[in-house]
Motif scaffolding. Structure first.
Motif, PDB file in Angstrom:
ATOM      1  N   VAL A   4       0.850  -1.185   0.000  1.00 34.39           N
ATOM      2  CA  VAL A   4       0.000   0.000   0.000  1.00 34.39           C
ATOM      3  C   VAL A   4       0.887   1.237   0.000  1.00 34.39           C
ATOM      4  CG1 VAL A   4      -1.818   1.258   1.212  1.00 34.39           C
ATOM      5  CG2 VAL A   4      -1.800  -1.257   1.258  1.00 34.39           C
ATOM      6  N   LEU A   5       0.748   2.054  -1.048  1.00 31.75           N
ATOM      7  CA  LEU A   5       1.539   3.284  -1.165  1.00 31.75           C
ATOM      8  C   LEU A   5       0.661   4.477  -0.800  1.00 31.75           C
ATOM      9  CD1 LEU A   5       4.377   2.491  -2.107  1.00 31.75           C
ATOM     10  CD2 LEU A   5       2.676   1.080  -3.332  1.00 31.75           C
ATOM     11  N   ASP A   6       1.273   5.538  -0.347  1.00 33.22           N
ATOM     12  CA  ASP A   6       0.504   6.680   0.177  1.00 33.22           C
ATOM     13  C   ASP A   6      -0.477   7.255  -0.841  1.00 33.22           C
ATOM     14  OD1 ASP A   6       2.978   8.144   2.456  1.00 33.22           O
ATOM     15  OD2 ASP A   6       1.491   6.538   2.675  1.00 33.22           O
ATOM     16  N   ASP A   7      -0.046   7.390  -2.090  1.00 36.72           N
ATOM     17  CA  ASP A   7      -0.913   8.058  -3.081  1.00 36.72           C
ATOM     18  C   ASP A   7      -0.502   7.589  -4.486  1.00 36.72           C
ATOM     19  OD1 ASP A   7       0.975  11.056  -2.371  1.00 36.72           O
ATOM     20  OD2 ASP A   7       1.439   9.433  -3.781  1.00 36.72           O
ATOM     21  N   LEU A 194      -1.426  -2.903 -10.780  1.00 35.10           N
ATOM     22  CA  LEU A 194      -1.353  -1.519 -10.322  1.00 35.10           C
ATOM     23  C   LEU A 194      -2.776  -1.014 -10.177  1.00 35.10           C
ATOM     24  CD1 LEU A 194       1.386  -0.146 -12.792  1.00 35.10           C
ATOM     25  CD2 LEU A 194       1.705  -1.387 -10.635  1.00 35.10           C
ATOM     26  N   VAL A 195      -3.135  -0.610  -8.942  1.00 32.77           N
ATOM     27  CA  VAL A 195      -4.522  -0.187  -8.683  1.00 32.77           C
ATOM     28  C   VAL A 195      -4.517   1.107  -7.880  1.00 32.77           C
ATOM     29  CG1 VAL A 195      -6.797  -0.901  -7.849  1.00 32.77           C
ATOM     30  CG2 VAL A 195      -5.154  -2.640  -8.582  1.00 32.77           C
ATOM     31  N   SER A 196      -5.213   2.102  -8.411  1.00 33.40           N
ATOM     32  CA  SER A 196      -5.162   3.429  -7.784  1.00 33.40           C
ATOM     33  C   SER A 196      -6.543   4.065  -7.713  1.00 33.40           C
ATOM     34  CB  SER A 196      -4.242   4.338  -8.607  1.00 33.40           C
ATOM     35  OG  SER A 196      -4.312   5.682  -8.169  1.00 33.40           O
ATOM     36  N   GLY A 197      -6.826   4.748  -6.605  1.00 32.04           N
ATOM     37  CA  GLY A 197      -8.015   5.589  -6.533  1.00 32.04           C
ATOM     38  C   GLY A 197      -9.168   4.995  -5.749  1.00 32.04           C
ATOM     39  N   GLN A 198      -9.943   5.888  -5.156  1.00 30.16           N
ATOM     40  CA  GLN A 198     -11.074   5.504  -4.302  1.00 30.16           C
ATOM     41  C   GLN A 198     -12.091   4.667  -5.075  1.00 30.16           C
ATOM     42  OE1 GLN A 198     -11.187   6.066  -1.000  1.00 30.16           O
ATOM     43  NE2 GLN A 198     -13.035   4.796  -0.984  1.00 30.16           N
ATOM     44  N   ARG A 206     -13.309  -6.747  -3.077  1.00 26.88           N
ATOM     45  CA  ARG A 206     -14.006  -7.956  -3.538  1.00 26.88           C
ATOM     46  C   ARG A 206     -13.006  -8.956  -4.121  1.00 26.88           C
ATOM     47  NH1 ARG A 206     -18.496  -7.045  -7.690  1.00 26.88           N
ATOM     48  NH2 ARG A 206     -18.752  -9.288  -7.325  1.00 26.88           N
ATOM     49  N   VAL A 207     -12.066  -8.453  -4.904  1.00 24.91           N
ATOM     50  CA  VAL A 207     -11.104  -9.360  -5.553  1.00 24.91           C
ATOM     51  C   VAL A 207     -10.158  -9.996  -4.535  1.00 24.91           C
ATOM     52  CG1 VAL A 207      -9.087  -9.383  -7.108  1.00 24.91           C
ATOM     53  CG2 VAL A 207     -11.214  -8.274  -7.827  1.00 24.91           C
ATOM     54  N   LEU A 208      -9.676  -9.189  -3.609  1.00 22.76           N
ATOM     55  CA  LEU A 208      -8.653  -9.698  -2.683  1.00 22.76           C
ATOM     56  C   LEU A 208      -9.214 -10.330  -1.420  1.00 22.76           C
ATOM     57  CD1 LEU A 208      -5.854  -6.964  -2.865  1.00 22.76           C
ATOM     58  CD2 LEU A 208      -5.985  -9.171  -4.055  1.00 22.76           C
ATOM     59  N   GLU A 209     -10.386  -9.827  -0.969  1.00 23.92           N
ATOM     60  CA  GLU A 209     -10.876 -10.335   0.325  1.00 23.92           C
ATOM     61  C   GLU A 209     -12.272 -10.927   0.249  1.00 23.92           C
ATOM     62  OE1 GLU A 209      -8.181  -7.303   3.081  1.00 23.92           O
ATOM     63  OE2 GLU A 209     -10.354  -7.363   3.358  1.00 23.92           O
ATOM     64  N   GLY A 210     -12.905 -10.810  -0.915  1.00 21.45           N
ATOM     65  CA  GLY A 210     -14.245 -11.368  -1.065  1.00 21.45           C
ATOM     66  C   GLY A 210     -14.194 -12.850  -1.420  1.00 21.45           C
ATOM     67  N   ALA A 237      -7.272   3.252  -2.924  1.00 13.07           N
ATOM     68  CA  ALA A 237      -7.784   1.986  -3.462  1.00 13.07           C
ATOM     69  C   ALA A 237      -7.847   0.921  -2.376  1.00 13.07           C
ATOM     70  CB  ALA A 237      -6.886   1.517  -4.608  1.00 13.07           C
ATOM     71  N   ALA A 238      -6.951   1.043  -1.396  1.00 16.42           N
ATOM     72  CA  ALA A 238      -6.842   0.016  -0.339  1.00 16.42           C
ATOM     73  C   ALA A 238      -7.776   0.293   0.830  1.00 16.42           C
ATOM     74  CB  ALA A 238      -5.408  -0.042   0.168  1.00 16.42           C
ATOM     75  N   SER A 239      -8.584   1.365   0.738  1.00 20.31           N
ATOM     76  CA  SER A 239      -9.316   1.831   1.930  1.00 20.31           C
ATOM     77  C   SER A 239     -10.344   0.829   2.444  1.00 20.31           C
ATOM     78  CB  SER A 239     -10.009   3.173   1.622  1.00 20.31           C
ATOM     79  OG  SER A 239     -10.877   3.013   0.506  1.00 20.31           O
ATOM     80  N   ARG A 240     -10.745  -0.142   1.605  1.00 19.53           N
ATOM     81  CA  ARG A 240     -11.715  -1.155   2.065  1.00 19.53           C
ATOM     82  C   ARG A 240     -11.022  -2.407   2.584  1.00 19.53           C
ATOM     83  NH1 ARG A 240     -16.981  -1.829   0.205  1.00 19.53           N
ATOM     84  NH2 ARG A 240     -16.886  -3.610   1.603  1.00 19.53           N
ATOM     85  N   LEU A 241      -9.724  -2.490   2.321  1.00 22.20           N
ATOM     86  CA  LEU A 241      -9.013  -3.726   2.694  1.00 22.20           C
ATOM     87  C   LEU A 241      -8.821  -3.788   4.197  1.00 22.20           C
ATOM     88  CD1 LEU A 241      -6.177  -3.999  -0.003  1.00 22.20           C
ATOM     89  CD2 LEU A 241      -8.476  -5.020  -0.030  1.00 22.20           C
TER      90      LEU A 241
END
Ligand code: 6PG
Length: 251
Positions: A4-7, A194-198, A206-210, A237-241
């Motif tokens: 998880v990167l800051d931005d 590479l995944v970025s943004g709210q 869903r992909v990683l934890e669902g 992007a990681a805010s739900r993880l």
């Protein structure tokens, strides 16, 4: 591995460093390197950083560039993944055209372009029979519907196991797509998302934890034979993880 990167800026910097490290390792251990690049908007800044900051630290003149997928548009079309990579990366570097292997979208139909790209892969990797090409690195993005490359939920391309390259032509797509198939993605030595943004927070969770739903979420089906895919994501992007708020690395 999930990092998880800051931005978005930190994500692009980290992705460029991972790209350069994987490429250098491929040349060190195998003397050659073939990469399949992601399209879309997320990787743009990574390609720009590579073209500007890694000019001398990557043997670009020896690197072979492919694409994970392409839209059936001319290279100078604003939606072209080839055009985007040429603008952001290739124009800044001296990569011989012989080492650049785009999907030849001007051949005619999507199927003709897919057949041609498949033939290019078979020739480049000197494949026999059912052998798969082994990319040293595949960069992938994640669509809000769980697609990756152009393996869209509901498309036949997701279930394709006998071809290296398939076609995805769904009603909601502006252009027919040509895409590497899952067997090719999973044969890669290293896969990096590479995944970025709210707006990606829900689908990333869903992909990683669902629950496993690889038909509905094709990105879940990317499980490289050589080891887990790497996920470089920004904090939004990681805010739900689980623990997605904390920067850092997790397995
Ligand atoms: C494409 C990509 C596609 C992309 C995702 C994410 O051709 O569009 O290969 O899989 O990576 O749709 O796109 P963004 O980075 O624009 O969000």
């Amino acid at each position: 591995m999930i990092r998880v990167l800051d931005d978005a800026g930190a994500l692009a910097e980290a992705a460029a460093a991972v790209f350069a490290g994987e490429v250098r390792e491929a040349f060190r251990s195998r003397g050659r390197c073939a990469v399949a690049l992601a399209g879309g908007s997320t990787p743009r800044s990574t390609y720009r950083i590579l073209g500007e900051t890694y000019r001398s630290s990557v043997p670009w003149e020896r690197l072979d560039l492919f694409w994970g997928d392409e839209r059936l548009v001319p290279p100078d079309h604003p939606d072209s993944n080839e055009g985007m990579v040429r603008d952001e990366l290739i124009e800044r570097l001296s990569i011989p055209e012989a080492n650049i292997h785009p999907v030849r979208t001007l051949l005619g139909s999507a199927r003709e372009a897919a057949d041609d790209y498949q033939a290019e892969l078979r020739a480049f990797f000197n494949l026999a029979g059912a052998e798969l090409p082994r990319f040293d690195l595949v960069l992938l993005g994640l669509g809000e519907d769980g697609h990756t490359a152009s393996l869209m939920p509901g498309s036949e391309a997701v279930g394709e196991r006998g071809r290296l390259v398939s076609v995805c032509a769904l009603e909601h797509l502006e252009h027919p797509r040509v895409t590497l198939t899952l067997p090719v993605l999973n044969a890669a030595r290293r896969v990096v998302f590479l995944v970025s943004g709210q707006r990606k927070a829900e689908i990333l969770w869903r992909v990683l934890e669902g629950p496993p739903q690889p038909d509905e979420l094709p990105a879940q089906a990317v499980r490289p034979d050589d080891g887990a895919a790497w996920w470089l994501v920004d904090r939004d992007a990681a805010s739900r993880l689980t623990d997605g708020e904390t920067a850092g690395e997790s397995e």
